[in-house]
Write a protein that holds these residues in place. Structure first.
Motif, PDB file in Angstrom:
ATOM      1  N   ALA C 404       0.833  -1.201   0.000  1.00 36.81           N
ATOM      2  CA  ALA C 404       0.000   0.000   0.000  1.00 36.81           C
ATOM      3  C   ALA C 404       0.871   1.256   0.000  1.00 36.81           C
ATOM      4  CB  ALA C 404      -0.935  -0.014   1.212  1.00 36.81           C
ATOM      5  N   VAL C 405       1.948   1.243   0.768  1.00 38.49           N
ATOM      6  CA  VAL C 405       2.825   2.421   0.800  1.00 38.49           C
ATOM      7  C   VAL C 405       3.483   2.596  -0.572  1.00 38.49           C
ATOM      8  CG1 VAL C 405       4.934   3.405   1.792  1.00 38.49           C
ATOM      9  CG2 VAL C 405       3.249   2.336   3.288  1.00 38.49           C
ATOM     10  N   MET C 406       3.886   1.495  -1.179  1.00 32.83           N
ATOM     11  CA  MET C 406       4.511   1.610  -2.501  1.00 32.83           C
ATOM     12  C   MET C 406       3.518   2.146  -3.539  1.00 32.83           C
ATOM     13  SD  MET C 406       7.131  -1.619  -2.858  1.00 32.83           S
ATOM     14  CE  MET C 406       6.153  -2.907  -2.124  1.00 32.83           C
ATOM     15  N   GLN C 407       2.257   1.707  -3.413  1.00 33.56           N
ATOM     16  CA  GLN C 407       1.248   2.207  -4.339  1.00 33.56           C
ATOM     17  C   GLN C 407       0.957   3.679  -4.063  1.00 33.56           C
ATOM     18  OE1 GLN C 407      -0.519   0.616  -7.096  1.00 33.56           O
ATOM     19  NE2 GLN C 407      -0.651   2.842  -7.288  1.00 33.56           N
ATOM     20  N   ALA C 408       0.819   4.009  -2.793  1.00 36.45           N
ATOM     21  CA  ALA C 408       0.465   5.380  -2.424  1.00 36.45           C
ATOM     22  C   ALA C 408       1.549   6.368  -2.852  1.00 36.45           C
ATOM     23  CB  ALA C 408       0.232   5.471  -0.917  1.00 36.45           C
ATOM     24  N   THR C 409       2.795   6.013  -2.634  1.00 33.20           N
ATOM     25  CA  THR C 409       3.878   6.938  -2.964  1.00 33.20           C
ATOM     26  C   THR C 409       4.186   6.936  -4.456  1.00 33.20           C
ATOM     27  OG1 THR C 409       5.481   5.189  -2.525  1.00 33.20           O
ATOM     28  CG2 THR C 409       5.028   6.733  -0.727  1.00 33.20           C
ATOM     29  N   GLY C 410       3.525   6.025  -5.177  1.00 39.18           N
ATOM     30  CA  GLY C 410       3.771   5.957  -6.612  1.00 39.18           C
ATOM     31  C   GLY C 410       5.002   5.150  -6.962  1.00 39.18           C
ATOM     32  N   TRP C 411       5.608   4.514  -5.960  1.00 40.33           N
ATOM     33  CA  TRP C 411       6.799   3.727  -6.231  1.00 40.33           C
ATOM     34  C   TRP C 411       6.459   2.531  -7.139  1.00 40.33           C
ATOM     35  CZ3 TRP C 411      11.426   5.357  -6.036  1.00 40.33           C
ATOM     36  CH2 TRP C 411      12.485   4.460  -6.217  1.00 40.33           C
ATOM     37  N   THR C 412       5.277   2.000  -6.940  1.00 36.02           N
ATOM     38  CA  THR C 412       4.820   0.892  -7.778  1.00 36.02           C
ATOM     39  C   THR C 412       4.834   1.314  -9.249  1.00 36.02           C
ATOM     40  OG1 THR C 412       3.382   0.267  -5.956  1.00 36.02           O
ATOM     41  CG2 THR C 412       2.928  -0.758  -8.072  1.00 36.02           C
ATOM     42  N   ASP C 413       4.377   2.548  -9.504  1.00 27.53           N
ATOM     43  CA  ASP C 413       4.320   3.029 -10.888  1.00 27.53           C
ATOM     44  C   ASP C 413       5.716   3.198 -11.466  1.00 27.53           C
ATOM     45  OD1 ASP C 413       1.572   3.183 -10.421  1.00 27.53           O
ATOM     46  OD2 ASP C 413       1.768   5.223  -9.625  1.00 27.53           O
ATOM     47  N   VAL C 414       6.632   3.682 -10.622  1.00 29.52           N
ATOM     48  CA  VAL C 414       8.016   3.852 -11.070  1.00 29.52           C
ATOM     49  C   VAL C 414       8.584   2.502 -11.487  1.00 29.52           C
ATOM     50  CG1 VAL C 414      10.353   4.479 -10.342  1.00 29.52           C
ATOM     51  CG2 VAL C 414       8.407   5.898  -9.641  1.00 29.52           C
ATOM     52  N   GLU C 415       8.379   1.507 -10.636  1.00 31.87           N
ATOM     53  CA  GLU C 415       8.917   0.174 -10.931  1.00 31.87           C
ATOM     54  C   GLU C 415       8.216  -0.443 -12.146  1.00 31.87           C
ATOM     55  OE1 GLU C 415      11.493  -1.019  -9.872  1.00 31.87           O
ATOM     56  OE2 GLU C 415      11.838  -0.785  -7.723  1.00 31.87           O
ATOM     57  N   LYS C 417       7.218   0.905 -14.752  1.00 31.32           N
ATOM     58  CA  LYS C 417       7.722   1.434 -16.023  1.00 31.32           C
ATOM     59  C   LYS C 417       8.908   0.636 -16.543  1.00 31.32           C
ATOM     60  CE  LYS C 417       6.030   6.078 -15.909  1.00 31.32           C
ATOM     61  NZ  LYS C 417       6.230   7.373 -15.300  1.00 31.32           N
ATOM     62  N   SER C 418       9.738   0.145 -15.610  1.00 37.02           N
ATOM     63  CA  SER C 418      10.938  -0.558 -16.072  1.00 37.02           C
ATOM     64  C   SER C 418      10.771  -2.074 -16.030  1.00 37.02           C
ATOM     65  CB  SER C 418      12.149  -0.130 -15.243  1.00 37.02           C
ATOM     66  OG  SER C 418      11.931  -0.455 -13.899  1.00 37.02           O
ATOM     67  N   ALA C 419       9.688  -2.545 -15.444  1.00 37.00           N
ATOM     68  CA  ALA C 419       9.479  -3.997 -15.388  1.00 37.00           C
ATOM     69  C   ALA C 419       8.121  -4.329 -15.972  1.00 37.00           C
ATOM     70  CB  ALA C 419       9.562  -4.478 -13.944  1.00 37.00           C
ATOM     71  N   LYS C 420       8.128  -4.689 -17.230  1.00 32.03           N
ATOM     72  CA  LYS C 420       6.845  -4.961 -17.882  1.00 32.03           C
ATOM     73  C   LYS C 420       6.287  -6.308 -17.426  1.00 32.03           C
ATOM     74  CE  LYS C 420       7.027  -1.259 -20.557  1.00 32.03           C
ATOM     75  NZ  LYS C 420       6.493  -0.048 -19.907  1.00 32.03           N
ATOM     76  N   ASP C 421       7.184  -7.271 -17.230  1.00 33.69           N
ATOM     77  CA  ASP C 421       6.727  -8.596 -16.836  1.00 33.69           C
ATOM     78  C   ASP C 421       6.185  -8.572 -15.410  1.00 33.69           C
ATOM     79  OD1 ASP C 421       6.845 -11.659 -17.360  1.00 33.69           O
ATOM     80  OD2 ASP C 421       7.713 -11.371 -15.359  1.00 33.69           O
ATOM     81  N   PRO C 422       4.954  -9.047 -15.234  1.00 32.96           N
ATOM     82  CA  PRO C 422       4.339  -8.956 -13.894  1.00 32.96           C
ATOM     83  C   PRO C 422       5.125  -9.702 -12.810  1.00 32.96           C
ATOM     84  CG  PRO C 422       2.904 -10.156 -15.440  1.00 32.96           C
ATOM     85  CD  PRO C 422       4.048  -9.634 -16.234  1.00 32.96           C
ATOM     86  N   ASN C 423       5.759 -10.804 -13.200  1.00 35.07           N
ATOM     87  CA  ASN C 423       6.524 -11.534 -12.181  1.00 35.07           C
ATOM     88  C   ASN C 423       7.782 -10.775 -11.778  1.00 35.07           C
ATOM     89  OD1 ASN C 423       4.839 -13.761 -11.817  1.00 35.07           O
ATOM     90  ND2 ASN C 423       5.586 -14.665 -13.733  1.00 35.07           N
ATOM     91  N   VAL C 424       8.397 -10.115 -12.763  1.00 38.90           N
ATOM     92  CA  VAL C 424       9.561  -9.293 -12.448  1.00 38.90           C
ATOM     93  C   VAL C 424       9.145  -8.129 -11.555  1.00 38.90           C
ATOM     94  CG1 VAL C 424      11.332  -7.771 -13.415  1.00 38.90           C
ATOM     95  CG2 VAL C 424      10.780  -9.947 -14.555  1.00 38.90           C
ATOM     96  N   LEU C 425       8.027  -7.510 -11.903  1.00 37.21           N
ATOM     97  CA  LEU C 425       7.536  -6.392 -11.098  1.00 37.21           C
ATOM     98  C   LEU C 425       7.245  -6.856  -9.675  1.00 37.21           C
ATOM     99  CD1 LEU C 425       6.525  -3.475 -10.796  1.00 37.21           C
ATOM    100  CD2 LEU C 425       4.269  -4.261 -11.553  1.00 37.21           C
ATOM    101  N   TYR C 426       6.539  -7.989  -9.595  1.00 38.03           N
ATOM    102  CA  TYR C 426       6.233  -8.500  -8.251  1.00 38.03           C
ATOM    103  C   TYR C 426       7.515  -8.735  -7.463  1.00 38.03           C
ATOM    104  CZ  TYR C 426       5.182 -11.574  -4.419  1.00 38.03           C
ATOM    105  OH  TYR C 426       5.134 -12.104  -3.154  1.00 38.03           O
ATOM    106  N   GLY C 427       8.496  -9.357  -8.109  1.00 41.39           N
ATOM    107  CA  GLY C 427       9.760  -9.645  -7.431  1.00 41.39           C
ATOM    108  C   GLY C 427      10.408  -8.386  -6.886  1.00 41.39           C
ATOM    109  N   ARG C 428      10.389  -7.324  -7.685  1.00 39.71           N
ATOM    110  CA  ARG C 428      11.013  -6.073  -7.234  1.00 39.71           C
ATOM    111  C   ARG C 428      10.264  -5.459  -6.061  1.00 39.71           C
ATOM    112  NH1 ARG C 428      12.576  -2.698 -12.571  1.00 39.71           N
ATOM    113  NH2 ARG C 428      13.850  -4.308 -13.561  1.00 39.71           N
ATOM    114  N   LEU C 429       8.955  -5.456  -6.188  1.00 42.48           N
ATOM    115  CA  LEU C 429       8.157  -4.853  -5.113  1.00 42.48           C
ATOM    116  C   LEU C 429       8.234  -5.703  -3.844  1.00 42.48           C
ATOM    117  CD1 LEU C 429       4.987  -3.776  -7.145  1.00 42.48           C
ATOM    118  CD2 LEU C 429       6.937  -2.350  -6.480  1.00 42.48           C
TER     119      LEU C 429
END
Lengths: 432, 336, 546
Positions: C404-415, C417-429
């Motif tokens: 929730a904090v990552m979504q709220a601060t927009g960090w999720t959106d930043v990540e 942008k550079s990780a199109k693959d959902p599994n890669v994105l999940y891994g980073r978050l």
């Protein structure tokens, strides 16, 4: 944890509830400090009186030798080379490695008949910290966490349990609180330094921080108008506690003590850490544990005890004397212990090994009969011959010394858990 | 083969047990007396034990109230001088039928770690936990000089063969070279490999556990433990630093060839220009080195933890005291 | 129900779906969510007076996101939902969320913490275990099957063997396993009954404890020589005896495998030497008759009332913030359910739909009970939450908080942008969960249920921690403070801020506060925007799912 509020625990749920109600009624939501005592329910007076009590635990890590400290056996096949010296209490002799401590003996009591039947470091430490043997599926809270809960006044924003270690990382050691919850867990000050988050980032000014917190508080109050629960209150409080802590951060600052005191305590780690312990106790920390390392002397026991106790002795004696001079000793329970003692048999490397079956601890201060000696080992210290006790008895004794009832229960998810091992009892002879 | 009346040569490779005696308490230090008649050893029961080499009769010298880790003889055989953990220095007429102390001095505050008598027999050097080195008149027992300067426990002393100089070594591996006429430090020798501050243990470990000059005074050997990996259990390697005395620098580090964990507790510098040392950790060992080879030329595993090493005046017999209370005399004689 | 997801290949799963789809309407004309609301209302004569109205769209939106996908919606998603005027938008959102992979990720987080209790890794690499859980929830594996796999993992099936982590991380210690199996899957906290009959709870006897213990006491961790792997193993022998510490006579009793209230397990007898299957290589011998397998079969069964109740109650508590039996691990006759008839209904219905987790959650979420506001109506006290007349507040789990904090601060959106693959994105978050778990999670081995506590170190983590500070600093990748910095109208700033962080529009008063704040701090607008965002993140409103 939820339980502290909702399970109806007889011990502290009510005073916390009272505290919250008081805040709500007075409209000073989330603010600690001034005038709070007046809001406490009259029945809490007694509780508050005991909240003035403190505990100092000196943990001699690795297992100090009882023969080189509290139960010397000179001239026997196990005694080693050191002699016994008289103390400020006629008839009591301790090792010559503790000359300064010997002069404080009238403030201390000795139990020379510990048998924990445990020679493993971790398991021995568990027994001495919890008063129980390890039990699968059950974890008991450490003494520090228990006392942080039972003795800390609810309006005290400071952590109730501070552990000063010689090294490692500063931080919050939540494990030791077990089911009591992280609120009562230890805060570790590695080499006396508070955790990094104790300090506000430099970019954030005091004014900006206050401003953003005012907004946070307004939002939270607005939210709580029709959604207030114990949990939302506790959350808001945690920020107030943080603010209070930051405001009182100087209590962790050893540089505010005089160079002369530092000289008296010793400029080594243990000296600085004990001086910090005095400062913390004086400023309202309930339970302070100072670890001195290391006594695990399988090799060259005598050289190492000379070295380590050389640090311990003068520093510890200075601390006891200071607590006495400053009027704190009568309300501060002082404990000196290890995970176990060391073998009477001297091994082939002039060492002593792990020995849980006949060893000693020292107690002093609050509720303790200075100059008392309880229990006895045989002539060469290989067995307890009188008044055998274990960790459970000691735990009961700490409670009684602090004016607490060891027969009460903790409540965890509505399950009663005896605060002290129900099969043991206090060592009455050391109680004042 | 040597002629039958010629003195046999010492051959380290032939070292073997001649005789074993037993005491009922762990033994620590040992020495042959200068007359060659007795072997003495100190025990953890605070006594010194005297064995007659001829026949093995054992006599106890009882009088110390604590352990004796060091003693030495007046060269004329009139007395031995022993220092204990309580700082007492006792003169014993050790050759008498039932020896009683001739003199007792409070020599140091705390443990006397080493006692050495000068080659001419006139001075006794002692050192201890009060960080001091003291010189005593061997006959009168009077304090002659106090040498100050060590900052930690002084573990050992040794007279230079000329009798006018002295070395003392401490826990930190600092060796001080003293000029006894001036009573001052000439220089310091660096034996730091024999010390470590163990971060986990939060304590110093090591020290100069053994000292020996070569008879020609060109070399000084200092022994102890190095490469400590576990101070709790004393896990480290035995090491002798062999100093070139004139240069004051380590010329060679003598180490056992075979893997061994422990401490060098005793060193003997043999007149035939080799070194013998006894060490212990997990069991004991006796090593022999030539002064120009880092690795030992011979090693003898010992059945128990050895704690010192002494050489008989005949140059052939070595004595080793053990933790289990036994003491063994080995011979290096080339012929049996 | 309509399956808003692609069915997995597992035939058992397909079968369960088919069964669920047609069996349900036949068994109950009234949809389950309506029965829930009816029985909740019937539980309290004063229900109508106490009941809170349905939550606002914004309140519902935030809640259902957190409960079903473990995070809050983006400002965009929130705008779209709030602007939608169709009457079935809530039901559509529920189906949409349940079909997302993030739903399986959320349940993976929930049950990872609940079952392993944040113990250190002892067996089975964490990644394999997490993948096992993810796939189980993604394929909507029936709950009873999942529990059976945990209780008796098929070690030969590479897809399932990761389930052994449940036991391996407990070192297969029989008391630990007994205590946790009964607490987590039967809703019975038998801890006290290890040493004596429970002093307070009559139902929790020492023989019920040792009956379960006897199923598990033969299990152990096998560490093959020359390998550092840990394997779950079982012996074919070993009987259980116990004494009560309260019994002065110290009578020794024996216990055979038996579930509480159930019958003693009938066991085949083998000749001496014939108890095991022929050994294979390094592996531990396998008994021909496994008590542990029998436990799985008998426990995770629709014939086991305690299991059905505990299971239904578990998912109820997950969404409603409180069990019908509360606490969830104290189901016994002295602690009756707040709505006994409803619990029975839910227990049976969950079994009837073959323990279809997604279908069950869907019904719960569709109920008015779930969708009520958490604001206490005037004149109603807090006890109304205990009867579900008013929604309970749920503290965010450490994992929810991190996401929730990552979504709220927009960090999720930043990540993103550079990780199109959902599994890669999940891994980073997901890599950012650890510090939140360290600050907000329970310690290893501590039960997750009821573990909320607000502590100093958490406040310090939020106030002074480097991680949040990083996310709050404007990032050209387009995080929240960067976006806010590009807006000039302070009223727009207020709206974007509130929608992003609190999933609602600011009130007039709040708009004014933001405008004022920016005016007062006009000298350092960059800092001011971070302070404003921080204040919202640190507010009670953000900390709780309300």
């Amino acid at each position: 944890m939820r339980c502290a509020y909702a399970c109806g625990s007889a011990d502290h749920g009510w005073s916390r509830r009272q505290f919250l109600t008081g805040l709500t009624a007075s409209g000073t939501l989330g603010l600690f400090g001034g005038g709070f005592a007046g809001m406490i329910h009259p029945a809490a007076a007694k509780e508050l009186a005991s909240a003035q009590k403190r505990v100092l635990l000196i943990w001699l890590n690795g297992g100090v030798s009882q023969l080189e400290t509290w139960d010397p056996k000179p001239g026997t096949n196990t005694g080693g080379p050191f002699r016994a010296i008289p103390t400020s209490v006629p008839g009591i002799h301790i090792s010559e490695l503790l000359p300064h401590t010997a002069r404080q003996m009238h403030h201390l009591a000795l139990v020379r008949s510990i048998n924990t039947q445990e020679n493993n470091h971790a398991k021995g430490a568990y027994i001495m910290h919890t008063g129980r043997r390890e039990q699968p599926g059950m974890e008991y809270p450490h003494l520090g966490s228990v006392m942080a809960k039972l003795l800390t006044a609810p309006d005290n924003p400071l952590p109730g349990y501070i552990h000063i270690t010689p090294r490692g990382d500063s931080g919050f050691g939540k494990q030791d609180a077990a089911f009591l919850g992280p609120r009562y867990a230890s805060v570790t000050l590695a080499d006396g330094k508070p955790p990094a988050n104790f300090s506000r980032p430099e970019a954030l000014t005091d004014e900006a921080d206050q401003r953003r917190n005012q907004l946070r508080d307004r939002l939270s109050q607005r939210f709580a108008q029709r959604r207030r629960t114990a949990e939302t209150e506790a959350y808001s409080q945690s920020y107030e506690q943080a603010a209070q802590l930051i405001a009182r951060k100087s209590i962790f600052d050893l540089s505010q003590e005089s160079p002369r005191d530092l000289e008296r305590y010793g400029t080594h780690d243990f000296g600085r850490h004990c001086l910090l312990a005095r400062r913390l106790l004086e400023h309202g920390i309930t339970f302070v544990k100072v670890s001195h390392t290391n006594y695990d002397t399988h090799y060259d026991n005598f050289d190492f005890h000379l070295e380590q106790l050389g640090e311990f002795d003068r520093t510890f004696a200075t601390l006891v004397e200071d607590l006495h001079q400053r009027g704190l000793l009568s309300s501060t329970l002082v404990l000196v212990m290890s995970e176990f003692g060391r073998t009477p048999t001297i091994n082939r490397n002039y060492g002593r090994d792990h020995w849980g079956s006949a060893w000693s601890v020292a107690l002093g201060g609050c509720g303790i009969q200075g100059g008392a000696v309880v229990g006895k080992t045989n002539a060469n210290g290989t067995a307890v011959v009188d008044r055998m006790v274990h960790g459970g008895h000691l735990f009961h004794t700490y409670f009684r010394a602090l004016g607490l009832n060891p027969h009460k229960n903790h409540y965890h998810n509505q399950q009663p858990i005896p605060m002290a091992d129900p099969t043991a009892s206090a060592i009455e002879e050391v109680l004042a | 083969m040597a002629e039958s009346d010629a003195k046999p040569k010492a051959d380290p490779a032939r070292t073997r047990v001649m005789v074993e005696w037993k005491h009922d308490s762990p033994l620590m230090a040992c020495r042959f007396d200068p007359t060659g008649r007795f072997l003495l050893a100190s025990a953890q029961d605070n006594s010194l034990q005297r064995w007659e080499l001829e026949g093995g009769t054992k006599t106890g010298l009882v009088g110390h109230q604590s352990w004796v880790r060091a003693f030495d003889f007046i060269p004329d055989g009139s007395a031995l001088v022993a220092g204990d953990y309580h700082g007492k220095l006792l003169w014993w007429p050790y050759a008498e039928a039932a020896p009683k102390p001739l003199r007792s001095l409070d020599a140091h505050d705390g443990w006397i770690r080493a006692v050495r008598v000068s080659p001419d027999g006139r001075l006794i050097a002692t050192c201890g936990n009060d960080h001091l080195v003291k010189l005593w008149d061997a006959v009168e027992g009077k304090l002659v000089q106090t040498l100050m300067g060590h900052t930690r426990h002084v573990y050992n002393v040794a007279f230079h063969p000329n009798g006018k100089e002295l070395v003392s070594g401490d826990l930190l591996g600092v060796i001080k070279h003293w000029d006894l006429d001036k009573g001052s430090v000439v220089r310091e020798l660096d034996a730091k490999p024999l010390h470590k501050y163990d971060e986990t243990f939060r304590a110093d470990i090591g020290g100069i556990r053994s000292f020996a000059f070569s008879p020609d005074a060109r070399l000084l050997a200092a022994g102890g433990i190095t490469d400590v990996t576990n101070a709790f259990a004393g896990i480290g390697k035995p090491l002798i630093l062999l100093f070139d005395w004139e240069a004051g620098k380590v010329r060679l580090q003598l180490r056992p060839k075979e893997n061994f964990q422990g401490v060098v507790w005793g060193i003997v510098y043999h007149p035939d220009n080799f070194l013998a040392a006894a060490g212990a950790g997990a069991g004991g060992a006796l090593w022999f080195w030539k002064p120009d080879q880092a690795q030992d030329i011979h090693m003898l595993k010992l059945p128990n933890n050895s704690r010192d090493l002494a050489l008989h005046r005949d140059g052939l017999r070595l004595a080793v005291p053990f933790y289990d209370g036994s003491i063994k005399i080995y011979t290096m004689a080339a012929t049996s | 129900m309509k399956p808003a997801f692609s069915p997995a290949l597992d035939p058992r799963f397909v079968l369960s779906l088919i069964v669920a789809s047609w069996a349900w309407p036949i068994r109950a004309e009234e949809p389950l969510h309506e029965q829930i609301d009816r029985l909740i209302a019937a539980g309290d004569p004063e229900f109508e007076r106490k009941a809170a109205p349905l939550a606002s769209d914004a309140e519902f939106l935030r809640r259902v996101y957190l409960d079903l996908v473990g995070t809050i919606p983006s400002a965009e998603e929130a705008r779209a939902f709030l602007a939608d005027s169709s009457p079935d938008k809530r039901a559509r959102l529920i189906d949409d969320l349940l079909a997302r992979p993030e739903h399986a990720r959320h349940l993976q987080h929930v049950f990872d913490a609940l079952w392993l209790e944040r113990r250190p890794d002892r067996g089975v690499p964490r990644g394999q275990w997490q993948q096992y859980l993810f796939e189980a929830f993604r394929s909507n594996k029936p709950w009873d099957q999942l529990v059976r796999e945990l209780l008796a993992p098929d070690l030969k099936d590479p897809k399932i063997q990761a389930a052994a982590k449940f036991y391996l991380d407990r070192d297969a210690e029989p008391h630990q396993m007994t205590s946790d199996v009964s607490r987590l899957f039967l809703g019975m906290n038998l801890q006290c009954a290890q040493c004596h009959d429970h002093p307070v709870v009559d139902d929790y006897t020492q023989d019920s404890y040792y009956g379960i213990y006897a199923f598990l006491s033969r299990s152990y961790v096998h560490r093959p020589r020359g390998s550092n792997s840990s394997m779950l193993a079982e012996k074919a022998e070993g009987e259980v005896t116990y004494q009560s510490v309260f019994d002065p006579k110290k009578v020794t009793k024996s216990a055979g495998p038996r579930l509480p209230g159930g019958e003693l397990l009938k066991e085949p007898k083998f000749e001496k030497g014939q108890e095991y299957e022929p050994a294979k290589g390094n592996a531990a011998p396998v008994p021909k008759f496994s008590r542990r397998e029998q436990l799985a079969v008998l426990l995770a069964s629709r014939d086991n009332a305690a299991f059905k109740r505990a299971s239904a109650n578990r998912f109820w508590a997950l969404l409603m913030g409180r069990g019908l039996v509360h606490p969830v691990d104290l189901d016994h006759s002295n602690n009756p359910a707040s709505h006994p008839e409803l619990l029975d209904l839910l227990a049976n219905r969950f079994a009837d739909i073959r323990f279809d987790i997604r279908a069950f959650l869907r019904e719960l979420a569709l109920s008015r009970t779930y969708q009520r506001s958490s604001e206490l109506p005037v004149g109603v006290d807090e006890s109304a939450r205990e009867t579900f007349a008013v929604a309970n507040l749920k503290p965010l789990s450490p994992e929810q908080l991190a996401f929730a904090v990552m979504q709220a601060t927009g960090w999720t959106d930043v990540e993103r942008k550079s990780a199109k693959d959902p599994n890669v994105l999940y891994g980073r978050l997901a890599a950012n969960m650890a510090p939140f778990v360290a600050a907000f999670g329970t310690r290893p081995g501590q039960p997750i249920d009821g573990s909320y506590e607000a502590t100093l170190d958490q406040a310090l983590f939020v106030a002074h921690g480097k991680l949040l500070a990083t996310w709050l600093a404007p990032h050209p990748g387009g995080n929240l403070t960067f976006r806010l910095g590009q807006r000039t109208d302070p009223r727009e700033v207020a709206e974007e801020l509130f929608l992003s962080v609190l999933t609602r529009w600011p009130s007039d008063e709040e708009r004014k506060e933001v405008v004022q704040y920016l005016q007062d701090r006009s000298g350092d607008r960059v800092a001011a925007l971070q302070e404003l965002t921080w204040a919202l993140l640190a507010s009670t409103e953000f900390r709780f799912n309300h």
